[in-house]
Motif scaffolding. Structure first.
Motif, mmCIF file in Angstrom:
data_model
loop_
_atom_site.group_PDB
_atom_site.id
_atom_site.type_symbol
_atom_site.label_atom_id
_atom_site.label_comp_id
_atom_site.label_asym_id
_atom_site.label_seq_id
_atom_site.Cartn_x
_atom_site.Cartn_y
_atom_site.Cartn_z
ATOM 1 N N LEU A 76 0.833 -1.199 0.000
ATOM 2 C CA LEU A 76 0.000 0.000 0.000
ATOM 3 C C LEU A 76 0.871 1.253 0.000
ATOM 4 C CD1 LEU A 76 -2.841 1.188 0.055
ATOM 5 C CD2 LEU A 76 -2.760 1.042 2.562
ATOM 6 N N TYR A 77 1.890 1.272 0.815
ATOM 7 C CA TYR A 77 2.796 2.421 0.907
ATOM 8 C C TYR A 77 3.400 2.754 -0.451
ATOM 9 C CZ TYR A 77 6.943 5.126 2.234
ATOM 10 O OH TYR A 77 7.915 6.086 2.315
ATOM 11 N N TRP A 78 4.009 1.768 -1.108
ATOM 12 C CA TRP A 78 4.671 2.023 -2.383
ATOM 13 C C TRP A 78 3.665 2.253 -3.512
ATOM 14 C CZ3 TRP A 78 9.126 4.010 -2.314
ATOM 15 C CH2 TRP A 78 10.040 3.684 -1.325
ATOM 16 N N GLY A 79 2.494 1.670 -3.406
ATOM 17 C CA GLY A 79 1.460 1.960 -4.387
ATOM 18 C C GLY A 79 1.031 3.414 -4.325
ATOM 19 N N LEU A 80 0.804 3.917 -3.125
ATOM 20 C CA LEU A 80 0.418 5.316 -2.960
ATOM 21 C C LEU A 80 1.566 6.261 -3.328
ATOM 22 C CD1 LEU A 80 -1.667 5.050 0.322
ATOM 23 C CD2 LEU A 80 -2.516 5.306 -2.027
ATOM 24 N N TRP A 81 2.782 5.867 -2.991
ATOM 25 C CA TRP A 81 3.952 6.651 -3.390
ATOM 26 C C TRP A 81 3.997 6.795 -4.913
ATOM 27 C CZ3 TRP A 81 7.930 4.916 -6.531
ATOM 28 C CH2 TRP A 81 9.008 5.783 -6.689
ATOM 29 N N ALA A 82 3.734 5.694 -5.621
ATOM 30 C CA ALA A 82 3.784 5.718 -7.081
ATOM 31 C C ALA A 82 2.712 6.633 -7.666
ATOM 32 C CB ALA A 82 3.659 4.305 -7.644
ATOM 33 N N VAL A 83 1.528 6.661 -7.063
ATOM 34 C CA VAL A 83 0.486 7.585 -7.516
ATOM 35 C C VAL A 83 0.974 9.024 -7.356
ATOM 36 C CG1 VAL A 83 -1.830 8.487 -7.028
ATOM 37 C CG2 VAL A 83 -1.436 6.006 -7.093
ATOM 38 N N ASN A 84 1.580 9.310 -6.222
ATOM 39 C CA ASN A 84 2.128 10.645 -5.976
ATOM 40 C C ASN A 84 3.214 10.980 -6.993
ATOM 41 O OD1 ASN A 84 2.356 13.063 -4.228
ATOM 42 N ND2 ASN A 84 4.439 12.266 -3.972
ATOM 43 N N GLN A 85 4.084 10.026 -7.280
ATOM 44 C CA GLN A 85 5.154 10.263 -8.249
ATOM 45 C C GLN A 85 4.590 10.521 -9.643
ATOM 46 O OE1 GLN A 85 7.478 10.950 -5.849
ATOM 47 N NE2 GLN A 85 8.809 10.435 -7.549
ATOM 48 N N ALA A 86 3.548 9.796 -10.003
ATOM 49 C CA ALA A 86 2.919 10.014 -11.309
ATOM 50 C C ALA A 86 2.408 11.448 -11.413
ATOM 51 C CB ALA A 86 1.779 9.020 -11.529
ATOM 52 N N SER A 87 1.837 11.935 -10.325
ATOM 53 C CA SER A 87 1.327 13.302 -10.303
ATOM 54 C C SER A 87 2.465 14.314 -10.348
ATOM 55 C CB SER A 87 0.485 13.515 -9.045
ATOM 56 O OG SER A 87 0.078 14.858 -8.936
ATOM 57 N N ALA A 88 3.524 14.045 -9.608
ATOM 58 C CA ALA A 88 4.631 14.995 -9.502
ATOM 59 C C ALA A 88 5.553 14.974 -10.722
ATOM 60 C CB ALA A 88 5.446 14.693 -8.243
ATOM 61 N N GLU A 89 5.807 13.785 -11.275
ATOM 62 C CA GLU A 89 6.804 13.650 -12.327
ATOM 63 C C GLU A 89 6.239 13.229 -13.682
ATOM 64 O OE1 GLU A 89 10.082 11.153 -11.234
ATOM 65 O OE2 GLU A 89 10.215 12.023 -9.236
ATOM 66 N N GLY A 90 5.003 12.746 -13.691
ATOM 67 C CA GLY A 90 4.455 12.197 -14.921
ATOM 68 C C GLY A 90 4.946 10.767 -15.123
ATOM 69 N N CYS A 91 4.604 10.188 -16.251
ATOM 70 C CA CYS A 91 4.930 8.775 -16.493
ATOM 71 C C CYS A 91 5.748 8.568 -17.768
ATOM 72 C CB CYS A 91 3.647 7.958 -16.557
ATOM 73 S SG CYS A 91 2.767 7.874 -14.983
ATOM 74 N N GLU A 92 6.433 9.612 -18.217
ATOM 75 C CA GLU A 92 7.230 9.469 -19.439
ATOM 76 C C GLU A 92 8.438 8.560 -19.226
ATOM 77 O OE1 GLU A 92 8.205 13.023 -21.558
ATOM 78 O OE2 GLU A 92 6.203 13.851 -21.256
ATOM 79 N N ASP A 93 9.155 8.742 -18.137
ATOM 80 C CA ASP A 93 10.368 7.959 -17.885
ATOM 81 C C ASP A 93 10.088 6.633 -17.190
ATOM 82 O OD1 ASP A 93 11.986 9.899 -19.052
ATOM 83 O OD2 ASP A 93 12.214 10.989 -17.152
ATOM 84 N N PHE A 94 9.014 6.590 -16.445
ATOM 85 C CA PHE A 94 8.635 5.365 -15.719
ATOM 86 C C PHE A 94 7.127 5.366 -15.553
ATOM 87 C CE2 PHE A 94 7.780 2.903 -11.854
ATOM 88 C CZ PHE A 94 8.434 1.718 -12.158
ATOM 89 N N ASP A 95 6.496 4.226 -15.761
ATOM 90 C CA ASP A 95 5.042 4.142 -15.657
ATOM 91 C C ASP A 95 4.634 3.935 -14.193
ATOM 92 O OD1 ASP A 95 2.338 3.801 -15.931
ATOM 93 O OD2 ASP A 95 2.491 2.437 -17.641
ATOM 94 N N TYR A 96 4.633 5.048 -13.463
ATOM 95 C CA TYR A 96 4.283 4.999 -12.045
ATOM 96 C C TYR A 96 2.867 4.475 -11.820
ATOM 97 C CZ TYR A 96 8.500 7.664 -10.941
ATOM 98 O OH TYR A 96 9.804 8.071 -10.793
ATOM 99 N N LEU A 97 1.967 4.795 -12.740
ATOM 100 C CA LEU A 97 0.586 4.333 -12.552
ATOM 101 C C LEU A 97 0.472 2.820 -12.725
ATOM 102 C CD1 LEU A 97 -1.456 7.214 -14.194
ATOM 103 C CD2 LEU A 97 -1.067 6.765 -11.753
#
Length: 112
Positions: A76-97
């Motif tokens: 859950l922690y890393w899943g939510l972190w990844a959602v935050n990263q997608a918002s902050a950095e986008g998903c061009e370099d890594f598919d955070y979503l």
């Protein structure tokens, strides 16, 4: 300690390169138990402890139970972190979503 060891075990599955963890690589119960036993033994060795083997076994099982509980929290922690990263950095370099979907999906699977 439990969260950190759970994170270590979850990292066995990978997914940090392509967003798709392979949970078939997650350590077995016996591998997790052996790791926890080694951790407990090393802790007592460093402390020059004379704790009886039976007590160390109890401590190992307690640690294993704690770690297994934190595996769920870790997803859950890393899943939510990844959602935050997608918002902050986008998903061009890594598919955070995608990574978030996989980690939160595993959380939901284990929660049941």
């Amino acid at each position: 300690v439990g969260f950190d060891i759970a994170n270590h075990f979850n990292e066995w599955a990978g997914g940090t390169d392509d967003g798709i963890p392979d949970y078939g690589l997650f350590p077995s119960l016996e591998q997790r138990r052996r790791f926890c036993a080694d951790y407990v033994d090393e802790k007592h060795r460093i402390a020059a402890s004379t704790t009886a083997l039976s007590e160390r076994r109890k401590e190992t099982e307690s640690l294993l139970k704690e770690v297994d509980a934190f595996v769920l929290v870790n997803h859950l922690y890393w899943g939510l972190w990844a959602v935050n990263q997608a918002s902050a950095e986008g998903c061009e370099d890594f598919d955070y979503l995608l990574y978030a979907a996989n980690r939160i999906g595993k959380y939901r699977e284990l929660r049941e």
